[in-house]
Design an enzyme around this catalytic site. Structure first.
Site, PDB file in Angstrom:
ATOM      1  N   ALA A  81      -7.757  -5.567   8.116  1.00 29.77           N
ATOM      2  CA  ALA A  81      -8.494  -6.741   7.590  1.00 29.77           C
ATOM      3  C   ALA A  81      -7.342  -7.650   7.637  1.00 29.77           C
ATOM      4  O   ALA A  81      -6.076  -7.474   7.440  1.00 29.77           O
ATOM      5  CB  ALA A  81      -9.020  -6.688   6.027  1.00 29.77           C
ATOM      6  N   GLY A 126      -9.168  -1.858   8.576  1.00 25.80           N
ATOM      7  CA  GLY A 126     -10.210  -2.230   9.240  1.00 25.80           C
ATOM      8  C   GLY A 126     -10.151  -2.139  10.581  1.00 25.80           C
ATOM      9  O   GLY A 126     -11.154  -1.905  11.579  1.00 25.80           O
ATOM     10  N   GLU A 129     -11.125   1.559  10.944  1.00 23.94           N
ATOM     11  CA  GLU A 129     -12.751   1.523  10.636  1.00 23.94           C
ATOM     12  C   GLU A 129     -13.494   0.791  11.953  1.00 23.94           C
ATOM     13  O   GLU A 129     -14.752   1.406  12.051  1.00 23.94           O
ATOM     14  CB  GLU A 129     -12.988   0.572   9.527  1.00 23.94           C
ATOM     15  CG  GLU A 129     -12.362   1.380   8.149  1.00 23.94           C
ATOM     16  CD  GLU A 129     -12.497   0.559   7.010  1.00 23.94           C
ATOM     17  OE1 GLU A 129     -11.598  -0.640   7.131  1.00 23.94           O
ATOM     18  OE2 GLU A 129     -12.745   1.063   6.079  1.00 23.94           O
ATOM     19  N   GLU A 149      -5.152   1.221   2.624  1.00 26.17           N
ATOM     20  CA  GLU A 149      -5.591   0.282   1.394  1.00 26.17           C
ATOM     21  C   GLU A 149      -5.073   0.634   0.248  1.00 26.17           C
ATOM     22  O   GLU A 149      -4.882  -0.235  -0.425  1.00 26.17           O
ATOM     23  CB  GLU A 149      -7.123   0.304   1.421  1.00 26.17           C
ATOM     24  CG  GLU A 149      -7.819  -0.455   2.616  1.00 26.17           C
ATOM     25  CD  GLU A 149      -7.934   0.538   3.876  1.00 26.17           C
ATOM     26  OE1 GLU A 149      -7.477   1.686   3.934  1.00 26.17           O
ATOM     27  OE2 GLU A 149      -8.561   0.083   5.047  1.00 26.17           O
TER      28      GLU A 149
HETATM   29  N1  CAA Z   1      -3.130  -9.160   8.195  1.00 27.94           N
HETATM   30  C1  CAA Z   1      -2.685 -10.371   8.527  1.00 27.94           C
HETATM   31  N2  CAA Z   1      -1.626 -10.372   9.192  1.00 27.94           N
HETATM   32  C2  CAA Z   1      -0.982  -9.271   9.463  1.00 27.94           C
HETATM   33  C3  CAA Z   1      -1.551  -8.026   9.405  1.00 27.94           C
HETATM   34  C4  CAA Z   1      -2.820  -8.061   8.737  1.00 27.94           C
HETATM   35  N3  CAA Z   1      -3.629  -7.163   8.375  1.00 27.94           N
HETATM   36  N4  CAA Z   1      -0.918  -7.187   9.943  1.00 27.94           N
HETATM   37  C5  CAA Z   1       0.214  -7.768  10.342  1.00 27.94           C
HETATM   38  N5  CAA Z   1      -0.045  -9.436  10.101  1.00 27.94           N
HETATM   39  C6  CAA Z   1       1.089 -10.052  10.701  1.00 27.94           C
HETATM   40  C7  CAA Z   1       2.304 -10.045   9.852  1.00 27.94           C
HETATM   41  O1  CAA Z   1       2.151 -10.832   8.589  1.00 27.94           O
HETATM   42  C8  CAA Z   1       3.252 -10.660  10.787  1.00 27.94           C
HETATM   43  O2  CAA Z   1       2.906 -12.190  10.795  1.00 27.94           O
HETATM   44  P1  CAA Z   1       4.204 -13.343  10.462  1.00 27.94           P
HETATM   45  O3  CAA Z   1       5.156 -13.095  12.055  1.00 27.94           O
HETATM   46  O4  CAA Z   1       3.544 -14.459  10.469  1.00 27.94           O
HETATM   47  O5  CAA Z   1       5.142 -12.711   9.309  1.00 27.94           O
HETATM   48  C9  CAA Z   1       2.816 -10.574  12.274  1.00 27.94           C
HETATM   49  O6  CAA Z   1       1.596  -9.821  11.978  1.00 27.94           O
HETATM   50  C10 CAA Z   1       3.649  -9.166  12.581  1.00 27.94           C
HETATM   51  O7  CAA Z   1       3.726  -8.285  11.875  1.00 27.94           O
HETATM   52  P2  CAA Z   1       5.087  -7.489  11.328  1.00 27.94           P
HETATM   53  O8  CAA Z   1       6.108  -8.406  11.184  1.00 27.94           O
HETATM   54  O9  CAA Z   1       4.487  -6.746   9.881  1.00 27.94           O
HETATM   55  O10 CAA Z   1       5.256  -6.294  12.498  1.00 27.94           O
HETATM   56  P3  CAA Z   1       6.020  -4.855  12.092  1.00 27.94           P
HETATM   57  O11 CAA Z   1       6.019  -4.634  13.475  1.00 27.94           O
HETATM   58  O12 CAA Z   1       7.143  -5.183  11.276  1.00 27.94           O
HETATM   59  O13 CAA Z   1       4.738  -3.957  11.382  1.00 27.94           O
HETATM   60  C11 CAA Z   1       2.544  -3.085  10.945  1.00 27.94           C
HETATM   61  C12 CAA Z   1       3.923  -3.641  11.836  1.00 27.94           C
HETATM   62  C13 CAA Z   1       3.280  -1.897  10.192  1.00 27.94           C
HETATM   63  C14 CAA Z   1       1.117  -2.817  11.428  1.00 27.94           C
HETATM   64  C15 CAA Z   1       2.599  -4.274   9.643  1.00 27.94           C
HETATM   65  O14 CAA Z   1       2.195  -5.434  10.158  1.00 27.94           O
HETATM   66  C16 CAA Z   1       1.717  -3.788   8.511  1.00 27.94           C
HETATM   67  O15 CAA Z   1       2.022  -2.924   7.726  1.00 27.94           O
HETATM   68  N6  CAA Z   1       0.211  -4.479   8.615  1.00 27.94           N
HETATM   69  C17 CAA Z   1      -0.634  -4.400   7.765  1.00 27.94           C
HETATM   70  C18 CAA Z   1      -1.408  -2.966   7.893  1.00 27.94           C
HETATM   71  C19 CAA Z   1      -2.506  -2.843   6.803  1.00 27.94           C
HETATM   72  O16 CAA Z   1      -2.124  -2.723   5.664  1.00 27.94           O
HETATM   73  N7  CAA Z   1      -3.699  -2.914   7.116  1.00 27.94           N
HETATM   74  C20 CAA Z   1      -4.682  -2.907   6.278  1.00 27.94           C
HETATM   75  C21 CAA Z   1      -5.185  -3.923   5.733  1.00 27.94           C
HETATM   76  S1  CAA Z   1      -6.519  -3.595   4.523  1.00 27.94           S
HETATM   77  C22 CAA Z   1      -8.031  -3.352   4.979  1.00 27.94           C
HETATM   78  O17 CAA Z   1      -8.019  -3.390   6.370  1.00 27.94           O
HETATM   79  C23 CAA Z   1      -9.009  -3.387   4.113  1.00 27.94           C
HETATM   80  C24 CAA Z   1     -10.227  -2.702   4.648  1.00 27.94           C
HETATM   81  O18 CAA Z   1     -10.543  -1.421   4.834  1.00 27.94           O
HETATM   82  C25 CAA Z   1     -11.224  -3.891   5.207  1.00 27.94           C
END
Ligand code: CAA
Length: 276
Positions: A81, A126, A129, A149
């Site tokens: 998400a 997500g 999912e 999450e």
């Molecule tokens: N939402 C919004 N933006 C996201 C994102 C997300 N889930 N995942 C990555 N991005 C964005 C980052 O903010 C970054 O943007 P900027 O360049 O503007 O800062 C860009 O994508 C690149 O990401 P990273 O610099 O973080 O890339 P990385 O290689 O260092 O790390 C990653 C990759 C491990 C996937 C890391 O991005 C990460 O941990 N992302 C979040 C993953 C996460 O927690 N997902 C679950 C979300 S909650 C959910 O999904 C609830 C549900 O069940 C509905």
């Protein structure tokens, strides 16, 4: 469907007999912003409406025999998400966001054709999912799965609490959801979340297309019937499930495809199905 090509955050293309739906927000690792969810909801709603009526195509007409869901690039399938958008949401808005995505997942499950997740990188939250709402999952070697999450103070919101337990069993699902631990494609394969692992995104898409081809050679009515039956029995007792299966088995005997299939076997010829 041809009208459904002016989306901004998803790409809809054809690959062999498959419709490829690509989540296309590479700068945010294809995270499911509300616009993505709205576009997926519109597209999947159109597919639910359109697909049952294309089983008897005109000569030369392209027919969608399967859907492949993937993400743009080599790094992410869908990184979850959209955390940036969620940080401004009220609880009510968050619930509406989740319910919209639930409808997307239910639409994918309702399609009468196979839906294959081609997971080409991060499938977190997500993203995992969305993949689990597909019939089965193929992955590239660099894919990574997880439900992180709890590390954000959240719980799975797009179906993970339900579908991960169904896919990999109660114990592994609870461990993954409570730890938020990320797993490799190899581990996901070992626990049964992923069916097959491929070298890269191109090989992954080719394999998914080939599988759609294989399924397209079967009786379309029977494939749709089998999928609907497996959806319907998933939450039932064995006895109730067997009732559903008996009704589906009976219904298969009303199709022209079943007569064509049996006649072809008995006359030692290959079947050419009509889709009726
Ligand atoms: N939402 C919004 N933006 C996201 C994102 C997300 N889930 N995942 C990555 N991005 C964005 C980052 O903010 C970054 O943007 P900027 O360049 O503007 O800062 C860009 O994508 C690149 O990401 P990273 O610099 O973080 O890339 P990385 O290689 O260092 O790390 C990653 C990759 C491990 C996937 C890391 O991005 C990460 O941990 N992302 C979040 C993953 C996460 O927690 N997902 C679950 C979300 S909650 C959910 O999904 C609830 C549900 O069940 C509905």
């Amino acid at each position: 469907l041809d009208a459904a090509t002016d989306y901004e955050t998803i790409l809809v293309t054809r690959y062999g007999p498959a419709l490829v739906v690509t989540v296309n927000r590479p700068r945010a690792l294809n995270a499911l912003a509300q616009q993505v969810v709205a576009e997926l909801l519109d597209l999947t709603g159109r597919l639910v409406e359109a697909l049952p009526s294309v089983d008897a195509p005109a000569a030369g007409e392209w027919v969608c025999r399967g859907v492949i869901v993937t993400g743009t690039g080599e790094k992410a399938f869908v990184a979850g998400a959209d955390i940036r958008e969620m940080s401004g949401m009220t609880p009510e808005q968050a619930e509406a966001y989740a319910r919209d995505m639930h409808r997307v997942t239910l639409n994918l499950e309702a399609l009468p054709v196979p839906v294959i997740a081609a997971v080409n990188g991060f499938a977190l939250g997500g993203g995992c999912e969305l993949a689990m709402a597909c019939d089965f999952i193929y992955a590239s070697e660099n894919a990574a799965f997880g439900q992180p999450e709890v590390s954000l103070g959240l719980v799975p919101g797009f179906g993970g609490s339900v579908r991960l337990q169904q896919r990999v069993g109660v114990g592994i699902a609870r461990e993954l959801i409570m730890t938020g631990r990320r797993i490799t494609a190899a581990e996901a394969h070992r626990i049964g979340l992923v069916n097959q692992v491929f070298a890269d995104h191109a090989a992954l898409l080719d394999a998914a297309r080939d599988t759609v081809d294989t399924i397209a050679a079967q009786a379309p009515t029977a494939v749709a019937n089998a999928k609907a039956t497996m959806n319907a029995v998933a939450h039932r007792s064995v006895a109730d499930g067997l009732d559903v299966e008996a009704a589906a088995f009976r219904a298969a005997f009303t199709t022209e495809d079943s007569r064509i299939g049996r006649d072809a076997f008995l006359s030692k010829e290959s079947a050419s199905f009509s889709g009726r």
